[in-house]
Design a protein around this motif. Sequence first.
Motif, PDB file in Angstrom:
ATOM      1  N   LEU A 145      22.503  44.140 -10.873  1.00  0.00           N
ATOM      2  CA  LEU A 145      21.564  43.262 -11.575  1.00  0.00           C
ATOM      3  C   LEU A 145      20.595  42.609 -10.597  1.00  0.00           C
ATOM      4  O   LEU A 145      19.420  42.384 -10.925  1.00  0.00           O
ATOM      5  CB  LEU A 145      22.325  42.196 -12.355  1.00  0.00           C
ATOM      6  CG  LEU A 145      23.035  42.671 -13.626  1.00  0.00           C
ATOM      7  CD1 LEU A 145      23.848  41.535 -14.247  1.00  0.00           C
ATOM      8  CD2 LEU A 145      22.043  43.203 -14.648  1.00  0.00           C
ATOM      9  N   SER A 146      21.076  42.309  -9.389  1.00  0.00           N
ATOM     10  CA  SER A 146      20.162  41.789  -8.366  1.00  0.00           C
ATOM     11  C   SER A 146      19.149  42.851  -7.966  1.00  0.00           C
ATOM     12  O   SER A 146      17.957  42.575  -7.811  1.00  0.00           O
ATOM     13  CB  SER A 146      20.955  41.329  -7.135  1.00  0.00           C
ATOM     14  OG  SER A 146      21.811  40.241  -7.436  1.00  0.00           O
ATOM     15  N   MET A 147      19.613  44.096  -7.811  1.00  0.00           N
ATOM     16  CA  MET A 147      18.714  45.187  -7.442  1.00  0.00           C
ATOM     17  C   MET A 147      17.737  45.527  -8.566  1.00  0.00           C
ATOM     18  O   MET A 147      16.662  46.079  -8.312  1.00  0.00           O
ATOM     19  CB  MET A 147      19.527  46.427  -7.080  1.00  0.00           C
ATOM     20  CG  MET A 147      20.356  46.290  -5.806  1.00  0.00           C
ATOM     21  SD  MET A 147      19.362  46.098  -4.310  1.00  0.00           S
ATOM     22  CE  MET A 147      18.509  47.664  -4.228  1.00  0.00           C
ATOM     23  N   MET A 148      18.095  45.197  -9.814  1.00  0.00           N
ATOM     24  CA  MET A 148      17.197  45.452 -10.936  1.00  0.00           C
ATOM     25  C   MET A 148      15.884  44.696 -10.783  1.00  0.00           C
ATOM     26  O   MET A 148      14.866  45.066 -11.382  1.00  0.00           O
ATOM     27  CB  MET A 148      17.878  45.064 -12.253  1.00  0.00           C
ATOM     28  CG  MET A 148      17.079  45.457 -13.500  1.00  0.00           C
ATOM     29  SD  MET A 148      18.032  45.283 -15.038  1.00  0.00           S
ATOM     30  CE  MET A 148      18.215  43.509 -15.121  1.00  0.00           C
ATOM     31  N   ILE A 174      22.453  51.434  -8.839  1.00  0.00           N
ATOM     32  CA  ILE A 174      21.284  50.694  -8.358  1.00  0.00           C
ATOM     33  C   ILE A 174      20.017  51.309  -8.932  1.00  0.00           C
ATOM     34  O   ILE A 174      19.141  50.614  -9.466  1.00  0.00           O
ATOM     35  CB  ILE A 174      21.236  50.700  -6.818  1.00  0.00           C
ATOM     36  CG1 ILE A 174      22.398  49.888  -6.244  1.00  0.00           C
ATOM     37  CG2 ILE A 174      19.896  50.152  -6.324  1.00  0.00           C
ATOM     38  CD1 ILE A 174      22.475  49.930  -4.728  1.00  0.00           C
ATOM     39  N   SER A 175      19.904  52.627  -8.814  1.00  0.00           N
ATOM     40  CA  SER A 175      18.707  53.305  -9.318  1.00  0.00           C
ATOM     41  C   SER A 175      18.588  53.183 -10.829  1.00  0.00           C
ATOM     42  O   SER A 175      17.491  53.028 -11.374  1.00  0.00           O
ATOM     43  CB  SER A 175      18.741  54.782  -8.904  1.00  0.00           C
ATOM     44  OG  SER A 175      17.547  55.432  -9.260  1.00  0.00           O
ATOM     45  N   ILE A 211      14.003  35.256 -16.174  1.00  0.00           N
ATOM     46  CA  ILE A 211      14.745  34.142 -15.570  1.00  0.00           C
ATOM     47  C   ILE A 211      16.133  34.028 -16.190  1.00  0.00           C
ATOM     48  O   ILE A 211      17.143  33.849 -15.484  1.00  0.00           O
ATOM     49  CB  ILE A 211      13.966  32.828 -15.736  1.00  0.00           C
ATOM     50  CG1 ILE A 211      12.692  32.843 -14.880  1.00  0.00           C
ATOM     51  CG2 ILE A 211      14.840  31.632 -15.337  1.00  0.00           C
ATOM     52  CD1 ILE A 211      11.770  31.676 -15.141  1.00  0.00           C
ATOM     53  N   ALA A 212      16.209  34.144 -17.507  1.00  0.00           N
ATOM     54  CA  ALA A 212      17.508  34.075 -18.193  1.00  0.00           C
ATOM     55  C   ALA A 212      18.424  35.209 -17.730  1.00  0.00           C
ATOM     56  O   ALA A 212      19.629  35.001 -17.508  1.00  0.00           O
ATOM     57  CB  ALA A 212      17.300  34.136 -19.705  1.00  0.00           C
ATOM     58  N   MET A 213      17.874  36.412 -17.561  1.00  0.00           N
ATOM     59  CA  MET A 213      18.667  37.543 -17.074  1.00  0.00           C
ATOM     60  C   MET A 213      19.175  37.279 -15.662  1.00  0.00           C
ATOM     61  O   MET A 213      20.318  37.621 -15.322  1.00  0.00           O
ATOM     62  CB  MET A 213      17.803  38.816 -17.104  1.00  0.00           C
ATOM     63  CG  MET A 213      17.382  39.243 -18.501  1.00  0.00           C
ATOM     64  SD  MET A 213      16.029  40.464 -18.489  1.00  0.00           S
ATOM     65  CE  MET A 213      16.737  41.764 -17.505  1.00  0.00           C
TER      66      MET A 213
END
Length: 484
Positions: free
Chosen positions: A25-28, A150-151, A178-180
């Motif tokens: 989710l950070s990499m998203m 990640i991809s 921001i919520a995500m």
Amino acid sequence: MMTGKSTQWITPFTRQCYVTMGVSLSMMQMGLIMGFSTILLPQLKSPGSSIPIDDNYGSWIASLPAVTILIGNFTIPSIMGQFGRKIASLTCIFITIAGWISVYLASDVISLLAARGLQGIALGMVSALGPVLIGEYTSPKNRGAFLMTISITIGIGVLAVHVLGSYLRWQTAALIVIAMTVVDLLIVISSPESPAWLADQGRFEECTVIFRWLRGDTEEDELEKMIKTSTALRKEKDDVATADACLVKMWNNIKDFRLTLKRNEFYKPIVIMLHIYTMAQWCGLHVLASYGFVLIHNTIGTNINVPLMIISLDCNRIISNTIALILIRKIRRKFMMFSTIGLNIVCLLAVAGYTYSKTYNLITLDNEYVGIALLHIMTLSMGMGCLPISFILAGEILPLQFKSLAGGISSSFFSLNMFIALKTLPLLMNSIDIHGTFTAYAVLLIYCLTVVGCMLPETKDKTLQEIEEEFKGKKKPVPLGLTP
């Protein structure tokens, strides 16, 4: 802690899924932030925009994250090395949230550029940290599939922001993102520290507890090797640090760095990642993202719903990432790399030849379905090849002892290539058109693929320690082919 039937489903695999979800989710954010300019710029250029811009400001809004991403690349290694992977992850997320809040509150071009610059710093941090953390969290058997997520999440981020931008104002889209990101923050807060970092710090009891929590008790050999290697490295450092004088310590550090540069397990992975990241940025991805309208019109024609075509290509990318996630568990890394990137090269040359022939009326065939097929096959090859493979190898081949430094140097190549690719793209498109641009990309990919093919050992189903030993020359590479 609850026990019994209610927790029987909480296995080491599900725990690895949980911690990987936080990293992915950070990499998203890479997809969300880079794709955000696609919906932002048309709205800013529309009549009645609260922040009117021209083409010059538009190009800087789109490309500025690729500049400041280098700041994050060179900042995160010291944080992840000194304070741990978890603190580094939380730092990335807080900067990401600050960036999106700044975007939402932006009232003029300068404040919007500052917000985009802040987002770039967060991207630089997470691009260096994400693959490393998943590689350290997960089992060798599932590591490739987890790194492939990640991809997938980057593709989901691009699709999500394109869909949001089709129906909502850019400020509203920023609020949703921001919520995500807050959800991601909660997952990372509840995730453990990396056992590899704990071992490197000499905190072996904590390392053992967390390693067994993540992996169960079936991978004790890897745990023992990791602790044994970390113990030896710490003893080596203690033996070197015998002098008290600052100048002597400084000279020892310089000598250590010079010796580090000569180590096979340090420089070889960095050279490989340089070429892998080059392929990831020059495979044609940015042409689809930034010049999608031009590419679609030249390849398919003008009688097509371009936004719908772009969304279909985004969906294709996610589907191809998912297919690759399944295949990576069965197919060796080098075999998959050569087959998918080879197809990518063929597609680049095919699109170049087709658009050139159409431009100069060299063929009578001008069917929109030919262009649609070419673009979807090219997207399929990119979704299964350059980008996911780069994240997989970044999580596997960097040496444990120098992972922070090597990760920072390698990810800086990713960022530098991104900036150069984005900045040179308008020049290439205006001077040599699509056919010349794609031909140049194909030649560059052929060179990089040749170098990586000669230097990269097989990494599938191997522990990180085994891969590092192979770079030292203690084991022979595994041949290409399918897993028995």
